[in-house]
Design an enzyme around this catalytic site. Structure first.
Site, mmCIF file in Angstrom:
data_model
loop_
_atom_site.group_PDB
_atom_site.id
_atom_site.type_symbol
_atom_site.label_atom_id
_atom_site.label_comp_id
_atom_site.label_asym_id
_atom_site.label_seq_id
_atom_site.Cartn_x
_atom_site.Cartn_y
_atom_site.Cartn_z
ATOM 1 N N GLU A 169 36.161 37.112 32.438
ATOM 2 C CA GLU A 169 34.948 37.476 31.702
ATOM 3 C C GLU A 169 35.129 37.230 30.191
ATOM 4 O OE1 GLU A 169 32.558 40.529 34.573
ATOM 5 O OE2 GLU A 169 33.826 41.449 33.041
ATOM 6 N N GLU A 200 32.422 37.578 40.734
ATOM 7 C CA GLU A 200 32.307 39.034 40.889
ATOM 8 C C GLU A 200 30.852 39.403 41.126
ATOM 9 O OE1 GLU A 200 33.842 41.407 37.716
ATOM 10 O OE2 GLU A 200 35.636 40.172 37.432
ATOM 11 N N ARG A 214 40.423 37.319 46.200
ATOM 12 C CA ARG A 214 40.650 37.130 44.762
ATOM 13 C C ARG A 214 41.607 38.212 44.270
ATOM 14 N NH1 ARG A 214 37.497 39.262 40.022
ATOM 15 N NH2 ARG A 214 37.352 37.700 38.363
#
Length: 352
Positions: free
Chosen positions: A179, A285, A88
């Site tokens: 996020e 994550e 990523r």
């Protein structure tokens, strides 16, 4: 009329031709021309991942990485030997340092491709960190009206992905925002202020991804994967305002004492995302203090099992965030490498 021998010869020729085309990874581009490039192996299987966006900056600052035997190796080789099959990479628009800009992302993506690893691209739509506490517009976009902001999201997404595509690198997944617990590109795209604006920005990113490669899956990423009320608020809001996505992305950063309870809550939330929206789910994550490596290994194994248990193979994978950060690189203490630059037992959580 063809003889049996001639017919058998034609069948064998057809089979050989099919194998050649299949093995070469023949793809159709958006414009319709055929492009041939090697595909990661195995595509479509479960993603065991790591975000290593700091890699080039760490190397430029003299950091080296070592396997468990103390042998210096390329970080991606060390990670692959620990079961990691996917990388990523975050993208910033115009970062002051240059790291995580388009050229830097391409350099790291090429290395991942050379290791036959798959790719998740993470657009922050910022010049620096975007997370629940900050979603700052890039400096070049500060004075944009909202219509221009939507266009900027689309164009930036397309431009970066086209650079990768020109180098025959096609991400399997792309995050539209990082996020985004309260939207992105504040204040215009702040979800608590204007959910419709946030949905429009997500849709612009989604359309940009699909314009470059329709098969790439679009991820909307929210932190605190155990918080179902947060996820319902965001994804109900996006759905009701016309946004599109393929994958619900989550972050998980528990402690050694609460990871089991948090994973149980996360499973309930993941299951709800599947039943409520039909979405696939990915843990984009995760991390735990490097000093809690034994607990972290158990946490990772359990979270993988829970994600894999989702119905209809809707669980896509899990990613450790910057596991290679050691000696508290940039003050970060949630990595999975010790102070000598070797992986801790936490990384064994990705092994079978």
């Amino acid at each position: 009329m063809l003889t049996k021998i001639e017919l058998k010869s034609m069948k064998w020729l057809s089979l050989i031709l099919l194998l050649i085309l299949t093995g070469s990874g023949c793809k159709k581009s958006v414009k319709g021309e055929t492009q041939i490039y090697p595909l990661p192996d195995p595509v479509g299987t479960y993603a065991l991942g790591a975000d290593v966006s700091w890699l080039t900056e760490m190397e430029a600052n003299g950091k080296k990485f070592y396997n468990a035997a103390g042998e210096q190796q390329d970080l991606l080789k060390i990670l692959k030997d620990k079961g990691i099959n996917t990388i990523r990479l975050r993208v910033w628009v115009n970062p002051a340092s240059g790291y995580c800009n388009t050229a830097d992302v391409l350099a790291k993506a090429k290395r991942a491709k050379a290791m036959n690893m798959r790719l998740l691209i993470d657009f922050h739509y910022s010049d620096s960190w975007a997370d629940p506490g900050q979603q700052n517009k890039p400096a070049a976009w500060v004075n944009h009206d909202f219509a221009t902001l939507k266009t900027a999201v689309y164009n930036h997404t397309v431009e970066v992905l086209n650079v990768l595509k020109t180098n025959k690198i096609i991400p399997e997944w792309v995050q539209v925002g990082n996020e985004t617990n309260n939207g992105m590109l504040w204040n215009e795209g702040k979800a608590s202020v204007n959910m419709k604006n946030f949905a429009d920005l997500v849709l612009s990113g989604y359309n940009g991804v699909k314009a470059v490669n329709p098969a790439t899956k679009v991820v909307v990423h929210i932190s605190n994967g155990y918080d179902n009320s947060l996820f319902r608020w965001i994804f109900d809001g996006l759905k009701n305002n016309g946004a599109k996505w393929d994958v619900v992305g989550m972050s998980m950063y528990p402690s050694a004492t609460d990871w089991s309870a948090k994973n149980t809550q996360c499973l309930a939330n993941m299951t709800d995302m599947v039943t409520r929206y039909g979405s696939e789910v990915m843990i984009c994550e995760l991390g735990m203090p490097v000093s809690e490596a034994v607990a972290c290994k158990a946490f990772i194994k359990d979270l993988i099992a829970k994600n894999k248990s989702l119905p209809n193979n809707k669980g896509l994978g899990v990613f450790y965030w910057e596991p290679q950060s050691y000696n508290s690189w940039s003050g970060y203490k949630l990595g999975a490498f010790d102070d000598s630059g070797k992986p801790t037992v936490a990384m064994d959580g990705f092994l079978p």
